[in-house]
Write an enzyme that holds these catalytic residues in place. Structure first.
Site, PDB file in Angstrom:
ATOM      1  N   GLY A   1       0.336  -1.124  -0.291  1.00  0.00           N
ATOM      2  CA  GLY A   1      -0.224   0.584  -0.208  1.00  0.00           C
ATOM      3  C   GLY A   1       1.098   0.953  -0.005  1.00  0.00           C
TER       4      GLY A   1
ATOM      5  N   HIS B   1       1.321  -0.644 -13.393  1.00  0.00           N
ATOM      6  CA  HIS B   1       1.699  -1.769 -13.526  1.00  0.00           C
ATOM      7  C   HIS B   1       2.950  -1.448 -14.286  1.00  0.00           C
ATOM      8  CE1 HIS B   1       2.009  -6.256 -14.963  1.00  0.00           C
ATOM      9  NE2 HIS B   1       3.127  -6.054 -15.645  1.00  0.00           N
TER      10      HIS B   1
HETATM   11  C1  GRF Z   1       3.499  -1.213  -7.384  1.00  0.00           C
HETATM   12  O1  GRF Z   1       4.552  -1.482  -7.994  1.00  0.00           O
HETATM   13  C2  GRF Z   1       2.962  -1.796  -8.698  1.00  0.00           C
HETATM   14  O2  GRF Z   1       2.584  -0.974 -10.181  1.00  0.00           O
HETATM   15  C3  GRF Z   1       2.146  -2.637  -8.500  1.00  0.00           C
HETATM   16  O3  GRF Z   1       1.628  -3.298  -7.350  1.00  0.00           O
HETATM   17  C4  GRF Z   1       2.782  -2.794  -6.103  1.00  0.00           C
HETATM   18  C5  GRF Z   1       2.229  -2.299  -5.148  1.00  0.00           C
HETATM   19  O4  GRF Z   1       2.921  -1.922  -4.296  1.00  0.00           O
HETATM   20  N1  GRF Z   1       0.406  -2.486  -9.104  1.00  0.00           N
HETATM   21  P1  GRF Z   1       2.340  -0.864  -3.236  1.00  0.00           P
HETATM   22  O5  GRF Z   1       1.812  -1.778  -2.590  1.00  0.00           O
HETATM   23  O6  GRF Z   1       1.920   0.179  -4.102  1.00  0.00           O
HETATM   24  O7  GRF Z   1       3.239  -0.386  -2.588  1.00  0.00           O
END
Ligand code: GRF
Length: 360
Positions: free
Chosen positions: A12, A106
């Site tokens: 998050g 992504h």
């Molecule tokens: C990020 O790298 C995003 O691109 C992908 O999942 C990851 C989430 O990271 N969809 P976080 O939970 O926001 O730290």
């Protein structure tokens, strides 16, 4: 005022970053954060911001009653849904209702290294294994095709020869913190001015039309300034080093544990779940501890391996009651493994000791 809902499953850090980006402005705010895994770190993070409603919605509701989620989004007056490390297929009811108003991020240059099975560290590992010299971040609209919706913004990240999946993930996260808020602004601008169809040019909400948008690679704080939202870079530098192995996607295969408990209604009607650190509900069920087996194996088979099994067996309940469901599951699996190790060692020791004793 535009209201954003964020869907997340893991760490998050993007969710928190987006919240902070818009926190002190008066045009956009994060009103709702929905997570789908008990114990997700995102819930802990968002507990620090009582102005955001943070709700856990279990898999059963996503799978069987997505209309309830849609009703909730409508009741809360959500204009845009933002996926940030969300580990699940979004039900069609929601993607249709929020067509053009639902974004995902992504961590690659989509379409490269995207689609089913491409998530989290797998992406970075594949990028490095293929000897790529660049990867990147893509923000795209959500459609029924995994990572297949229209691309809204994309930014490259260099891959150094000595990059590891962890170091690459770190660089990519840093870009995400800057890119995602800007992409959200751009998408909101698009909703406001649907006739403006060149999505390669950042569009600002009408209130700030006329102001020249900064180039896409401008730091987020400058972009925020242009929009008149307050942005504290220090506060936004969240979670460095905390995301390795966490985050991205997903339960796109739909195989993870189904947590059958709270209904969306119960959560949405203020039963006090909002903003609390996540705690497992009794119905979720504690994973098996295997404590009895661990003790039996310690006594009958192999003392050292049995003791390790006992240690893991004891961790299951402590982690479960601390709200760490993933830790409890891990401890349960490890207890099971060490019970088997203990048994095998016990059998080997007994089988080998007989001929040795006969020899002497
Ligand atoms: C990020 O790298 C995003 O691109 C992908 O999942 C990851 C989430 O990271 N969809 P976080 O939970 O926001 O730290």
């Amino acid at each position: 005022m535009k209201k954003i809902a964020i869907f997340a499953s893991g760490n998050g850090s993007n969710a928190e970053n987006i919240y902070k980006f818009f926190a002190n402005g008066n045009r956009v705010r994060v009103a709702l954060v929905i997570y789908d895994r008990p114990g997700a770190r995102v819930a802990e993070r968002m507990a620090a911001y009582p102005d955001v409603k943070t709700l856990y919605i279990p898999k059963s509701v996503w799978a069987e009653n997505p209309q309830e989620i849609l009703d909730l989004l409508r009741e809360e007056g959500i204009d845009m849904v933002v996926l940030a490390g969300f580990l699940r297929f979004v039900p069609q009811e929601l993607t249709e209702a929020y067509a053009g108003r639902m974004l995902n991020i992504h961590p690659s240059l989509v379409p490269a290294y995207s689609g089913p099975g491409m998530y989290g560290d797998k992406i970075h590992q594949a990028v490095i294994a293929a000897g790529e010299t660049k990867s990147g971040v893509t923000v795209h609209y959500v459609s029924d095709v995994v990572d297949g919706g229209e691309i809204l913004m994309q930014e490259e990240v260099e891959v150094a020869a000595d990059d590891t999946p962890e170091s690459l993930a770190e660089k990519i996260h840093a870009v995400e913190y800057s890119l995602y808020p800007r992409a959200i602004v751009k998408a909101l601008g698009r909703i406001e001015s649907p006739s403006a169809d060149n999505i390669n040019e950042p569009m600002l909400p009408p209130a700030v039309e006329g102001i020249t948008p900064p180039p896409l690679r401008e730091p987020a704080e400058e972009w925020a300034e242009t929009l008149g939202v307050s942005y504290d870079p220090e506060k936004v530098a969240v979670a460095t080093g905390k995301y390795a192995g966490e985050g991205d996607d997903e339960d796109r295969t739909g195989t993870s544990e189904d947590i059958k408990d709270r209904s969306v209604n119960a959560m949405a009607s203020g039963t006090g779940l909002n903003n609390r650190p996540p705690r497992p509900h009794v119905d979720e069920g504690m994973p098996p501890t295997y404590l009895v087996w661990a003790v039996v194996m310690t006594v009958l088979c192999c003392l050292p391996a049995g003791v390790v099994a006992i240690v893991f067996a004891c961790q299951v309940s402590s982690k479960f009651y601390a709200g760490d469901m993933e830790g409890a599951l891990r401890a349960s699996e490890r207890a099971q493994i060490w019970i088997i190790v203990s048994f095998v060692l016990g059998v080997l020791a007994n089988t080998l000791s007989l001929p040795i004793m006969l020899l002497f």
